[in-house]
Design a protein around this motif. Structure first.
Motif, short mmCIF file in Angstrom:
data_model
loop_
_atom_site.label_atom_id
_atom_site.label_comp_id
_atom_site.label_asym_id
_atom_site.label_seq_id
_atom_site.Cartn_x
_atom_site.Cartn_y
_atom_site.Cartn_z
N LYS A 20 0.83 -1.22 0.00
CA LYS A 20 0.00 0.00 0.00
C LYS A 20 0.86 1.26 0.00
CE LYS A 20 -3.05 -1.59 3.50
NZ LYS A 20 -4.06 -1.15 4.46
N HIS A 21 2.12 1.10 0.45
CA HIS A 21 2.98 2.27 0.65
C HIS A 21 4.18 2.32 -0.29
CE1 HIS A 21 0.51 2.76 4.19
NE2 HIS A 21 0.77 1.52 4.49
N TYR A 22 4.52 1.19 -0.92
CA TYR A 22 5.66 1.17 -1.84
C TYR A 22 5.27 1.81 -3.16
CZ TYR A 22 8.28 -2.19 1.07
OH TYR A 22 8.97 -2.81 2.08
N LYS A 23 6.04 2.81 -3.56
CA LYS A 23 5.78 3.49 -4.83
C LYS A 23 6.29 2.65 -6.00
CE LYS A 23 4.31 7.25 -2.75
NZ LYS A 23 2.87 7.36 -2.56
N ARG A 24 5.64 2.78 -7.14
CA ARG A 24 6.09 2.08 -8.34
C ARG A 24 7.37 2.75 -8.87
NH1 ARG A 24 3.85 -1.82 -11.77
NH2 ARG A 24 2.77 -0.45 -13.22
N THR A 25 8.41 1.95 -9.04
CA THR A 25 9.74 2.47 -9.38
C THR A 25 9.76 3.28 -10.67
OG1 THR A 25 10.70 0.55 -8.28
CG2 THR A 25 12.16 1.81 -9.71
N GLY A 26 9.05 2.81 -11.68
CA GLY A 26 9.05 3.50 -12.98
C GLY A 26 8.65 4.96 -12.86
N GLU A 36 1.56 6.46 -7.86
CA GLU A 36 0.78 5.33 -7.34
C GLU A 36 1.65 4.33 -6.58
OE1 GLU A 36 -0.76 2.58 -10.25
OE2 GLU A 36 1.09 2.64 -11.39
N SER A 37 0.99 3.56 -5.74
CA SER A 37 1.65 2.47 -5.02
C SER A 37 1.49 1.17 -5.83
CB SER A 37 1.00 2.28 -3.65
OG SER A 37 -0.34 1.83 -3.82
#
Length: 199
Positions: A20-26, A36-37
């Motif tokens: 829920k908290h990890y951002k999408r690396t791209g 977004e997460s």
């Protein structure tokens, strides 16, 4: 039959909660603010499976299985993070780490974990029509998100690399139709921006 202890289930749920908290690396690498997460990405993929109706599901996919694959396909990222080609990790190493993480996750939940691991492998190997469809959803959600960021920042074509990376790769007729609609809206957005720039 092995009994799954509630403490293990709690550990599993806490791992899932990280997504829920990890951002999408791209998006982080493209300097997108408030991106977004991983869970947000998986959620919209899951919602898209509800759009498989008698009319759109021309290939008779198992809708529930598509939903399940959408929800587990990036689950390993709660342990290994969202590794992209820009992270300096080879595809083989990425798959090895993710496979290891999925085994760890599966061990926490017994039979339920076995099911999640099996669905994850199906997605990785693209070994079923449902896994192919989930791949289409994965790519489509990415370009839809890219377009939303371009509109939000009023920067046409800023995220073209994501469109280039997925071009011609969509297989399911329903998703191909959605891709065409997205392309046409994006073209329209670009034209309007050019006109506004000249005004």
């Amino acid at each position: 039959m092995a009994v799954v202890h509630n403490s293990k289930i709690l550990e599993f749920l806490e791992l899932v909660g990280r997504l829920k908290h990890y951002k999408r690396t791209g998006w982080v690498l493209c300097d997108i603010d408030e991106c977004e997460s991983i869970a947000g990405h998986m959620y919209r993929m899951g919602m898209m499976t509800f759009l498989l109706t008698d009319e759109t599901n021309t290939t008779n996919l198992d809708r529930f299985k598509c939903l399940q694959i959408a929800l587990v396909h990036d689950l390993a990222e709660c342990i290994v993070g969202d590794l992209t080609p820009h992270c300096g990790v080879s595809p083989e190493e990425k798959h090895r780490r993710e496979d290891e993480a999925m085994k760890q996750i599966a061990e926490l939940t017994g039979i339920a974990g076995d099911r999640m691991y099996h669905l994850y492998k199906e997605y990785e190997n693209q070994s079923s029509p449902e896994a192919n469809f989930a791949k289409d959803l994965d790519r489509y959600d990415m370009i839809l998100q890219a377009f939303e960021y371009e509109k939000r920042e009023n920067k046409p074509n800023k995220l073209q690399e994501f469109f280039t990376a997925t071009e011609g790769k969509f297989k399911h007729p329903f998703i191909q139709g959605l891709v065409q609609e997205l392309y046409s809206q994006r073209e329209e957005f670009e034209k309007k921006s050019q006109l506004n720039g000249k005004a």
